[in-house]
Design a protein around this motif. Structure first.
Motif, PDB file in Angstrom:
ATOM      1  N   ILE A 376      -4.669 -26.773  48.337  1.00 12.76           N
ATOM      2  CA  ILE A 376      -5.448 -25.532  48.381  1.00 12.76           C
ATOM      3  C   ILE A 376      -6.936 -25.863  48.402  1.00 12.76           C
ATOM      4  CG2 ILE A 376      -6.045 -23.442  47.080  1.00 12.76           C
ATOM      5  CD1 ILE A 376      -3.213 -23.320  46.086  1.00 12.76           C
ATOM      6  N   SER A 377      -7.668 -25.165  49.247  1.00 15.11           N
ATOM      7  CA  SER A 377      -9.110 -25.384  49.357  1.00 15.11           C
ATOM      8  C   SER A 377      -9.794 -25.001  48.043  1.00 15.11           C
ATOM      9  CB  SER A 377      -9.668 -24.530  50.499  1.00 15.11           C
ATOM     10  OG  SER A 377     -11.064 -24.647  50.576  1.00 15.11           O
ATOM     11  N   GLY A 378     -10.648 -25.898  47.581  1.00 16.61           N
ATOM     12  CA  GLY A 378     -11.359 -25.658  46.327  1.00 16.61           C
ATOM     13  C   GLY A 378     -10.826 -26.480  45.176  1.00 16.61           C
ATOM     14  N   ILE A 379      -9.585 -26.991  45.307  1.00 17.56           N
ATOM     15  CA  ILE A 379      -8.993 -27.807  44.253  1.00 17.56           C
ATOM     16  C   ILE A 379      -9.265 -29.273  44.564  1.00 17.56           C
ATOM     17  CG2 ILE A 379      -6.845 -28.525  43.155  1.00 17.56           C
ATOM     18  CD1 ILE A 379      -5.761 -25.767  43.549  1.00 17.56           C
ATOM     19  N   GLU A 380      -9.959 -29.925  43.663  1.00 13.48           N
ATOM     20  CA  GLU A 380     -10.300 -31.331  43.872  1.00 13.48           C
ATOM     21  C   GLU A 380      -9.121 -32.243  43.565  1.00 13.48           C
ATOM     22  OE1 GLU A 380     -13.176 -33.766  41.287  1.00 13.48           O
ATOM     23  OE2 GLU A 380     -14.406 -33.098  42.972  1.00 13.48           O
ATOM     24  N   SER A 381      -8.386 -31.941  42.509  1.00 15.76           N
ATOM     25  CA  SER A 381      -7.219 -32.744  42.130  1.00 15.76           C
ATOM     26  C   SER A 381      -6.312 -31.898  41.247  1.00 15.76           C
ATOM     27  CB  SER A 381      -7.636 -34.019  41.380  1.00 15.76           C
ATOM     28  OG  SER A 381      -8.305 -33.693  40.175  1.00 15.76           O
ATOM     29  N   ALA A 382      -5.051 -32.306  41.177  1.00 21.75           N
ATOM     30  CA  ALA A 382      -4.070 -31.619  40.329  1.00 21.75           C
ATOM     31  C   ALA A 382      -3.275 -32.675  39.564  1.00 21.75           C
ATOM     32  CB  ALA A 382      -3.143 -30.749  41.169  1.00 21.75           C
ATOM     33  N   ARG A 383      -2.945 -32.370  38.328  1.00 22.03           N
ATOM     34  CA  ARG A 383      -2.206 -33.327  37.491  1.00 22.03           C
ATOM     35  C   ARG A 383      -1.280 -32.556  36.560  1.00 22.03           C
ATOM     36  NH1 ARG A 383      -7.035 -32.440  34.992  1.00 22.03           N
ATOM     37  NH2 ARG A 383      -7.016 -32.228  32.713  1.00 22.03           N
ATOM     38  N   ILE A 384      -0.245 -33.255  36.111  1.00 24.72           N
ATOM     39  CA  ILE A 384       0.692 -32.684  35.140  1.00 24.72           C
ATOM     40  C   ILE A 384       0.305 -33.187  33.759  1.00 24.72           C
ATOM     41  CG2 ILE A 384       3.107 -32.480  34.450  1.00 24.72           C
ATOM     42  CD1 ILE A 384       3.890 -33.064  37.328  1.00 24.72           C
ATOM     43  N   ASP A 385       0.129 -32.273  32.843  1.00 25.88           N
ATOM     44  CA  ASP A 385      -0.249 -32.636  31.480  1.00 25.88           C
ATOM     45  C   ASP A 385       1.022 -32.983  30.695  1.00 25.88           C
ATOM     46  OD1 ASP A 385      -1.617 -33.059  29.159  1.00 25.88           O
ATOM     47  OD2 ASP A 385      -1.788 -30.936  28.630  1.00 25.88           O
ATOM     48  N   LEU A 386       1.432 -34.229  30.815  1.00 29.53           N
ATOM     49  CA  LEU A 386       2.646 -34.674  30.129  1.00 29.53           C
ATOM     50  C   LEU A 386       2.323 -35.048  28.685  1.00 29.53           C
ATOM     51  CD1 LEU A 386       4.122 -36.947  32.935  1.00 29.53           C
ATOM     52  CD2 LEU A 386       5.010 -34.726  32.212  1.00 29.53           C
ATOM     53  N   PRO A 387       3.209 -34.745  27.756  1.00 29.55           N
ATOM     54  CA  PRO A 387       2.973 -35.144  26.366  1.00 29.55           C
ATOM     55  C   PRO A 387       3.067 -36.654  26.219  1.00 29.55           C
ATOM     56  CG  PRO A 387       5.170 -34.210  26.608  1.00 29.55           C
ATOM     57  CD  PRO A 387       4.472 -33.987  27.909  1.00 29.55           C
ATOM     58  N   LEU A 388       2.356 -37.175  25.255  1.00 28.90           N
ATOM     59  CA  LEU A 388       2.424 -38.609  24.990  1.00 28.90           C
ATOM     60  C   LEU A 388       3.837 -39.003  24.572  1.00 28.90           C
ATOM     61  CD1 LEU A 388      -0.875 -39.101  22.981  1.00 28.90           C
ATOM     62  CD2 LEU A 388      -0.451 -39.692  25.367  1.00 28.90           C
ATOM     63  N   GLU A 389       4.243 -40.191  25.003  1.00 30.98           N
ATOM     64  CA  GLU A 389       5.584 -40.666  24.668  1.00 30.98           C
ATOM     65  C   GLU A 389       5.512 -41.708  23.567  1.00 30.98           C
ATOM     66  OE1 GLU A 389       7.235 -42.031  28.347  1.00 30.98           O
ATOM     67  OE2 GLU A 389       7.994 -40.044  28.849  1.00 30.98           O
ATOM     68  N   GLN A 390       6.559 -41.768  22.770  1.00 29.89           N
ATOM     69  CA  GLN A 390       6.639 -42.739  21.702  1.00 29.89           C
ATOM     70  C   GLN A 390       8.033 -43.363  21.682  1.00 29.89           C
ATOM     71  OE1 GLN A 390       5.989 -40.580  18.089  1.00 29.89           O
ATOM     72  NE2 GLN A 390       7.887 -39.435  18.217  1.00 29.89           N
ATOM     73  N   ALA A 391       8.110 -44.501  21.046  1.00 30.10           N
ATOM     74  CA  ALA A 391       9.401 -45.190  20.944  1.00 30.10           C
ATOM     75  C   ALA A 391      10.328 -44.406  20.022  1.00 30.10           C
ATOM     76  CB  ALA A 391       9.200 -46.605  20.418  1.00 30.10           C
ATOM     77  N   THR A 392      11.528 -44.149  20.504  1.00 33.64           N
ATOM     78  CA  THR A 392      12.499 -43.352  19.750  1.00 33.64           C
ATOM     79  C   THR A 392      13.858 -44.046  19.781  1.00 33.64           C
ATOM     80  OG1 THR A 392      11.350 -41.339  20.426  1.00 33.64           O
ATOM     81  CG2 THR A 392      13.564 -41.069  19.529  1.00 33.64           C
TER      82      THR A 392
END
Length: 728
Positions: A376-392
């Motif tokens: 889309i015009s006007g959008i410089e970049s897009a990203r998914i805000d993923l939660p931080l992962e930890q060892a489980t």
């Protein structure tokens, strides 16, 4: 906690501001004495200035308003206009009395004071209306920001309204009391007379340079406009508070013992800094606390010694906390923390929230949204805000092996969860407090994968089965936080939009979302009501334009000339150009202090412009001066002293803040003083040279607006003492 004392900052601020005002008023008194050359006139002006501010503060108190930093800022902005009103009448009266004594006139002293007050009355009223109209758009700012800035506009408006009433009523009365004695001989100021001689010689040559005057206006205004994109915006400056809050946030899942260890290390290091008085801390939140944080968060309070070097100590504190990688750390004072949400920076991104129940499907839907909006015009970049992962630790039950022991998968998972995470089995009540009773395994039985695999699970037959024999135990990455909104899991897709026109981009995103097909039980929503925000901004722009139109019409009414009104509206931005350039050269920031300085410069410039042009017209109408260079020279010469006095006085009141250092309470006044200093230079250049030269080129005579009937001329002669030639 007792460590955190905002009152210390308030007390220091009041002391420093009071010291600055005391020194500033002494400097103002010296300037007035030098130009008036009469202690009585100086005393009248110095009485009128605090009277206006005290009366405005009393009105605020009667309204039940709090005397906060924004109210103080409003009074500081209005100080220039208050000084102008206090000086204008006194200078006009003193000038007329001196001329009357020199010519041995027969007009009574009371009549002279009244005529002088009547001449400035119209200019004061129009200037007050214009300044009130200029701040009107502030009252239409919506949300918390509008609530935050409204006290500033109210205190500013009250100060200039009260100042107008003082100038129209109290100041003439004081002039009559102190200056009305007929046996007093009023001598001219040698400093003012010498400046007038130099100024008249310069101006007489400049009046012939109409084209360069227009070019100079264009160049200076363009320089001011060119600095706007170069200025950063930080409305609130860093306040010099000696009690700082440090927020520490570790990775989600960090245990309370580990967080205690880290916090204790930071506390000991901070305590060793020279200049730090005391350090306190807490971890997580209390049961009834209002902050929703986990044990991976902690807060420290650092109290500095009163005599410690603020910048050096603050730098040492920041250096220590920066030495702990892997932590999200903020260091800020109380005022900064409390006001961060009020004057938040404008958004530069758009958030699309994707809802779902299954993590894999949720991530798949978020990827779809990201790909759909990326082009889309006007959008410089897009990203998914993923939660931080930890060892489980993940336990996958082997169904066949569990069946051999008579175990169901749920039995294995519940037993393993109890041993690894604990299970609440009751509550303990003691001293009106509630404590949870939790059953958990010992740390030695769960400190590694091997020890977890060796955990023994009870079976229905009464025997025990080793966990590693009936399930696969392994470490896998997992989300540290499972975010929920309206009981649904979600992921945010963030689109970075550098330009501030978010509404059009938001509409395009809505169109793209309608064409997407998501997995079952997944859907996406665009967060934020951009249409409402855009409408609010549009309304504010409309109100601002309406205010400018109203200001233009008031100028026209004050001058009785459309051409003069257009000239003033086109040249007045030049007065602000110097303030913008000064802000860019010093800090490179537009803060509330620099904005206050620009408003103060605008107020003084408006008052002086109206009075200067009105004085030209007065000389032509009532003192038999024909329109031309001589009229402009005389009018400008007579207005030189009040213009210089108001400009110098307004700057000198706040100028001591530049030499007092970075002290508490001066964070707003220092950039205000810098902006006023630069703005007054270009404003005085406009008032003393450019505007007179441009006024002469317009050839706007005021006599065509004057009723020249014998009855009208007789009335003017009685009221203003018109020259015999005009009366005839």
């Amino acid at each position: 906690p007792n460590l955190f004392r905002p009152a210390d900052f308030i007390e220091s601020s009041i002391h420093n501001v009071g010291l600055m005002l005391a020194v500033g008023l002494i400097l103002v008194a010296l300037v007035l004495a030098a130009f008036f050359f009469d202690w009585r006139a100086t005393l009248v002006s110095l009485l009128a200035i605090p009277l206006s501010l005290i009366a405005a503060a009393l009105v605020l108190d009667l309204r039940g308003a709090t005397f906060n930093i924004m109210a103080v800022s409003g009074f500081a902005i209005a100080l220039g206009v208050v000084v102008y009103d206090a000086i204008l009448d006194v200078e006009n009266v003193l000038r007329r009395l001196r001329r009357h004594r020199q010519t041995a006139g027969t007009t009574s002293t009371a009549r002279i004071i009244l005529d002088a007050s009547l001449e400035s009355r119209t200019a004061i009223i129009y200037a007050t209306l214009i300044l009130l109209l200029a701040i009107t758009p502030v009252f239409f700012i919506e949300g918390l920001t509008g609530t935050f800035f409204r006290p500033l506009a109210i205190s500013y408006g009250l100060a200039i309204i009260v100042s107008m009433f003082v100038a129209l009523t109290v100041t003439p009365a004081l002039c009559f009391i102190f200056l009305g004695k007929p046996n007093i001989e009023y001598r001219g100021s040698p400093i003012a007379e010498r400046l007038q001689e130099i100024y008249e010689s310069w101006l007489s040559g400049f009046l012939k340079l109409a084209v360069p005057a227009y070019l100079l206006v264009l160049i200076i205004t363009a320089a001011g406009v060119a600095t706007l994109p170069l200025l950063s915006r930080a409305l609130l400056p860093p306040f010099k508070e000696r009690n700082l809050q440090i927020h520490l946030k570790a990775m989600p899942g960090t245990s309370q013992p580990e967080m205690s260890r880290i916090t204790d290390l930071v506390r000991h290091e901070l305590q060793s800094i020279k200049g730090v008085h005391e350090v306190g801390a807490h971890i997580g939140r209390a049961i009834l606390g209002d902050k929703i944080v986990d044990v991976n968060s902690s807060e420290l309070w650092v109290s500095m010694n009163p005599d410690a070097d603020y910048d050096q100590t603050a730098h040492a504190i920041q250096k220590i906390v920066d030495g702990y990688p892997g932590l999200y750390i903020t260091v800020e004072g109380y005022l900064k923390e409390k006001s961060s949400n009020v004057v938040a920076e404008p958004p530069h991104d758009i958030v699309v929230r994707v809802y779902g129940d299954v993590d894999s499907e949720l991530r798949q839907a978020a990827q779809q949204v990201k790909k759909a909006i990326a082009g889309i015009s006007g959008i410089e970049s897009a990203r998914i805000d993923l939660p931080l992962e930890q060892a489980t630790v993940e336990t996958e039950v082997d169904l066949d092996a569990a069946k051999n022991y008579g175990l169901k998968p749920g039995d294995v998972r519940r037993a393993a969860a109890t041993l690894l995470s604990g299970i609440q089995v009751g509550s303990l009540f003691e001293e009106q407090k509630v404590f949870d009773v939790v059953v958990w395994s010992t740390p030695e039985t769960r400190h590694s994968i091997n020890s977890v695999q060796d955990l023994m699970i009870d079976t229905p037959s009464g025997k025990q089965a080793r966990l590693g024999d009936i399930a696969k135990v392994r470490i896998v990455p997992a989300a540290s936080v499972i975010r929920h909104d309206a009981v649904r899991r979600y992921l945010d897709v963030i689109a970075d939009v550098p330009k501030l026109d978010l509404t059009a981009v938001a509409d395009d995103i809505k169109g793209r979302l309608k064409g997407l097909k998501f997995p079952l039980e997944c859907h996406a929503e665009l967060l934020g009501d951009y249409a409402t925000n855009s409408a609010a901004q549009s309304r504010l722009i409309i109100y601002t334009i309406a205010a400018f139109v109203g200001i233009f019409l008031l100028f026209q009414a004050a001058f009785s000339s459309w051409r003069l009104a257009i000239l003033v509206m086109l040249t007045l931005p030049m007065a602000l150009a110097g303030g913008l350039v000064a802000a860019w050269l010093t800090s490179g920031l537009v803060s509330i202090g620099s904005l206050a300085g620009l408003i103060a410069v605008f107020g003084i410039a408006v008052c002086n412009v109206i009075m200067l042009v009105s004085h030209y017209k007065h000389l032509e109408r009532y003192e038999a001066e024909s329109f031309g260079a001589n009229l402009v020279l005389r009018g400008s010469r007579e207005r030189l002293a009040p213009i210089l006095m108001t400009s110098l006085s307004a700057v000198l009141v706040v100028l001591p803040a530049l030499f007092m250092g970075d002290r508490p309470g001066l964070e707003i006044i220092r950039p205000m003083a810098i902006t006023m200093l630069g703005g007054m230079l270009t404003a005085d250049l406009l008032l003393l040279f450019i505007l007179p030269a441009l006024f002469a080129t317009l050839k706007v005579s005021s006599l065509h607006d004057l009723d020249l009937s014998p009855a009208s001329i007789g009335t003017h002669h009685q009221m203003h003492g018109a020259a015999p030639e005009l009366a005839v």
